[in-house]
Design an enzyme around this catalytic site. Structure first.
Site, PDB file in Angstrom:
ATOM      1  N   LYS A   1       0.819  -1.213   0.000  1.00 26.31           N
ATOM      2  CA  LYS A   1       0.000   0.000   0.000  1.00 26.31           C
ATOM      3  C   LYS A   1       0.852   1.262   0.000  1.00 26.31           C
ATOM      4  O   LYS A   1       0.360   2.344  -0.304  1.00 26.31           O
ATOM      5  CB  LYS A   1      -0.951   0.007   1.191  1.00 26.31           C
ATOM      6  N   ASP A   2       2.150   1.128   0.316  1.00 21.66           N
ATOM      7  CA  ASP A   2       3.049   2.284   0.345  1.00 21.66           C
ATOM      8  C   ASP A   2       3.864   2.439  -0.930  1.00 21.66           C
ATOM      9  O   ASP A   2       4.674   3.361  -1.037  1.00 21.66           O
ATOM     10  CB  ASP A   2       4.028   2.166   1.526  1.00 21.66           C
TER      11      ASP A   2
ATOM     12  N   THR B   1      -6.753   9.403  11.737  1.00 27.04           N
ATOM     13  CA  THR B   1      -6.302   8.640  10.574  1.00 27.04           C
ATOM     14  C   THR B   1      -5.295   9.479   9.798  1.00 27.04           C
ATOM     15  O   THR B   1      -5.307  10.707   9.869  1.00 27.04           O
ATOM     16  CB  THR B   1      -7.472   8.255   9.647  1.00 27.04           C
ATOM     17  N   ALA B   2      -4.431   8.808   9.059  1.00 24.68           N
ATOM     18  CA  ALA B   2      -3.501   9.499   8.167  1.00 24.68           C
ATOM     19  C   ALA B   2      -3.893   9.261   6.723  1.00 24.68           C
ATOM     20  O   ALA B   2      -3.077   9.377   5.820  1.00 24.68           O
ATOM     21  CB  ALA B   2      -2.073   9.006   8.419  1.00 24.68           C
TER      22      ALA B   2
ATOM     23  N   LEU C   1      -6.587   9.814   3.461  1.00 26.41           N
ATOM     24  CA  LEU C   1      -7.703  10.463   2.785  1.00 26.41           C
ATOM     25  C   LEU C   1      -8.805   9.457   2.473  1.00 26.41           C
ATOM     26  O   LEU C   1      -9.988   9.768   2.564  1.00 26.41           O
ATOM     27  CB  LEU C   1      -7.212  11.083   1.475  1.00 26.41           C
ATOM     28  N   ARG C   2      -8.391   8.255   2.084  1.00 27.58           N
ATOM     29  CA  ARG C   2      -9.357   7.199   1.748  1.00 27.58           C
ATOM     30  C   ARG C   2     -10.260   6.885   2.945  1.00 27.58           C
ATOM     31  O   ARG C   2     -11.485   6.766   2.801  1.00 27.58           O
ATOM     32  CB  ARG C   2      -8.591   5.943   1.313  1.00 27.58           C
ATOM     33  N   ARG C   3      -9.645   6.729   4.120  1.00 23.62           N
ATOM     34  CA  ARG C   3     -10.439   6.451   5.317  1.00 23.62           C
ATOM     35  C   ARG C   3     -11.271   7.661   5.711  1.00 23.62           C
ATOM     36  O   ARG C   3     -12.437   7.531   6.103  1.00 23.62           O
ATOM     37  CB  ARG C   3      -9.522   6.031   6.467  1.00 23.62           C
TER      38      ARG C   3
ATOM     39  N   ARG D   1      -0.321  10.253  12.612  1.00 28.51           N
ATOM     40  CA  ARG D   1       0.808   9.603  11.968  1.00 28.51           C
ATOM     41  C   ARG D   1       1.739   9.034  13.024  1.00 28.51           C
ATOM     42  O   ARG D   1       1.522   9.198  14.225  1.00 28.51           O
ATOM     43  CB  ARG D   1       1.547  10.575  11.048  1.00 28.51           C
ATOM     44  N   GLY D   2       2.810   8.355  12.591  1.00 30.59           N
ATOM     45  CA  GLY D   2       3.723   7.691  13.507  1.00 30.59           C
ATOM     46  C   GLY D   2       3.586   6.185  13.402  1.00 30.59           C
ATOM     47  O   GLY D   2       2.712   5.664  12.695  1.00 30.59           O
ATOM     48  N   ASN D   3       4.455   5.451  14.104  1.00 33.33           N
ATOM     49  CA  ASN D   3       4.368   3.994  14.033  1.00 33.33           C
ATOM     50  C   ASN D   3       3.168   3.492  14.842  1.00 33.33           C
ATOM     51  O   ASN D   3       2.474   4.261  15.517  1.00 33.33           O
ATOM     52  CB  ASN D   3       5.678   3.345  14.496  1.00 33.33           C
TER      53      ASN D   3
ATOM     54  N   ARG E   1       0.651   5.456  17.631  1.00 35.53           N
ATOM     55  CA  ARG E   1      -0.767   5.701  17.375  1.00 35.53           C
ATOM     56  C   ARG E   1      -1.635   5.077  18.475  1.00 35.53           C
ATOM     57  O   ARG E   1      -2.617   5.682  18.919  1.00 35.53           O
ATOM     58  CB  ARG E   1      -1.153   5.158  16.002  1.00 35.53           C
TER      59      ARG E   1
ATOM     60  N   CYS F   1      -1.039   8.841  -3.576  1.00 38.86           N
ATOM     61  CA  CYS F   1      -1.715   8.751  -2.284  1.00 38.86           C
ATOM     62  C   CYS F   1      -2.270  10.107  -1.887  1.00 38.86           C
ATOM     63  O   CYS F   1      -2.764  10.288  -0.783  1.00 38.86           O
ATOM     64  CB  CYS F   1      -0.775   8.236  -1.207  1.00 38.86           C
TER      65      CYS F   1
END
Length: 312
Positions: A81-82, A123-124, A126-128, A145-147, A151, A238
């Site tokens: 996804k990245d 959330t980080a 846009l889709r969500r 954001r972050g690991n 979160r 993205c």
């Protein structure tokens, strides 16, 4: 090749993924020495702004790809996804592994409907964001954001009423019990490639390609191929709220897609079915159809505003 060097991000999840691939390769090739090369990417360093404002998905892979091109690493392990839609000249995907749960996970609430009025949702993506606000226009979406550990701690500290993460990452890191609800695709269509691991290497490195070939999972590869072909039609960025999710049942591939505005007011959905062997063409066909049926207008309207929103 008696030694294989794996480039990976330094985050705990990325390290887990690299270790998973390393262990699989050691099992397949007992005489092979596998070395992991952790790297810090710009996407890991710049945590205070949406990725769309910083340049998008490529921020998570550029340093790894530079190491491949410089001959400092032999393969790189990515969350699909990245991975941007296109690769630098000389690089490409050599394997997509068996896919983990691709669905999204809701933490902090049993459902979106049960969230309190004007709930703060982290959330980080846009889709969500798009899909949350389509169901809960009153929700306050805030950048998260972050690991994974960071979160989860922010949720525990009360900064958010609920947060959304990928089920796959939570399960891989042993946090599956933190999931309040796994959201079905009908509730929230997953990100393109979510839950799948990919291995990138130099296209002229036949030795590395042969070593990772046994890790290829054919059904997962076809599903991700269809989703990425869809995403490429949308620009592969993205910076736009695009979702794509493929399933295979008895040789038939079912691909669903979503594109919309970040506020959830405009949403375009479509789907296509066909033989799994035609995964790429099905993705392209659906992408082109979505563009022709209103997608181009949505993308055009977002071009000037995408930099002010979250990444997908």
């Amino acid at each position: 090749m008696s030694k294989l060097r794996i480039a990976t991000r330094r985050s705990p999840l990325a390290r887990w993924q690299a270790d998973f691939v390393a262990d699989a390769l050691r099992s397949l090739h007992p005489d092979l020495e596998v070395e992991i090369l952790p790297m810090v990417t710009k996407g890991d360093q710049l945590l205070d702004s949406p990725l769309s404002r910083l340049g998008g998905k490529g921020l998570f892979v550029k340093e790894l790809e530079h190491a491949l091109l410089a001959g400092e690493a032999d393969i790189a392990v990515h969350s699909m996804k990245d991975v941007p839609a296109s690769f630098p000249p000389g690089l490409g995907l050599s394997a997509i592994l068996c896919r983990e749960d691709p669905r999204d996970a809701l933490l902090g609430a049993e459902s979106l409907a049960q969230l309190p009025e004007r709930a703060v949702v982290g959330t980080a993506s846009l889709r969500r964001q798009l899909q949350v606000q389509a169901q809960r226009p009153d929700a306050q979406i805030r950048l998260l954001r972050g690991n994974i550990n960071t979160r989860l701690q922010k949720l525990a500290d009360g900064e958010f009423d609920a947060i959304l993460l990928a089920s796959s990452g939570l399960k891989r890191m042993g946090f599956g019990d933190r999931i309040s609800r796994v959201l079905e695709p009908e509730e929230m269509l997953p990100s393109i490639g979510q839950g799948a691991l990919g291995i990138e290497c130099r296209l002229d490195d036949s030795t590395a390609q042969a070593l990772v070939a046994p890790l290829i999972d054919a059904p997962s590869s076809l599903r991700v191929e269809a989703e990425r072909a869809l995403g490429q039609c949308m620009g592969g960025s993205c910076q736009l709220p695009v979702a794509g999710y493929a399933e295979i049942h008895q040789g038939e591939l079912w691909l669903r897609a979503l594109l919309g505005s970040p506020d959830g007011r405009t949403i375009l959905r479509d789907e296509i079915r066909g033989p799994a062997s035609a995964a790429q063409s099905l993705g392209q066909t659906l992408g082109e159809r979505m563009l022709n049926n209103g997608g181009e207008a949505i993308l055009a309207s977002l071009e000037t505003s995408a930099s002010g929103h979250y990444a997908s």
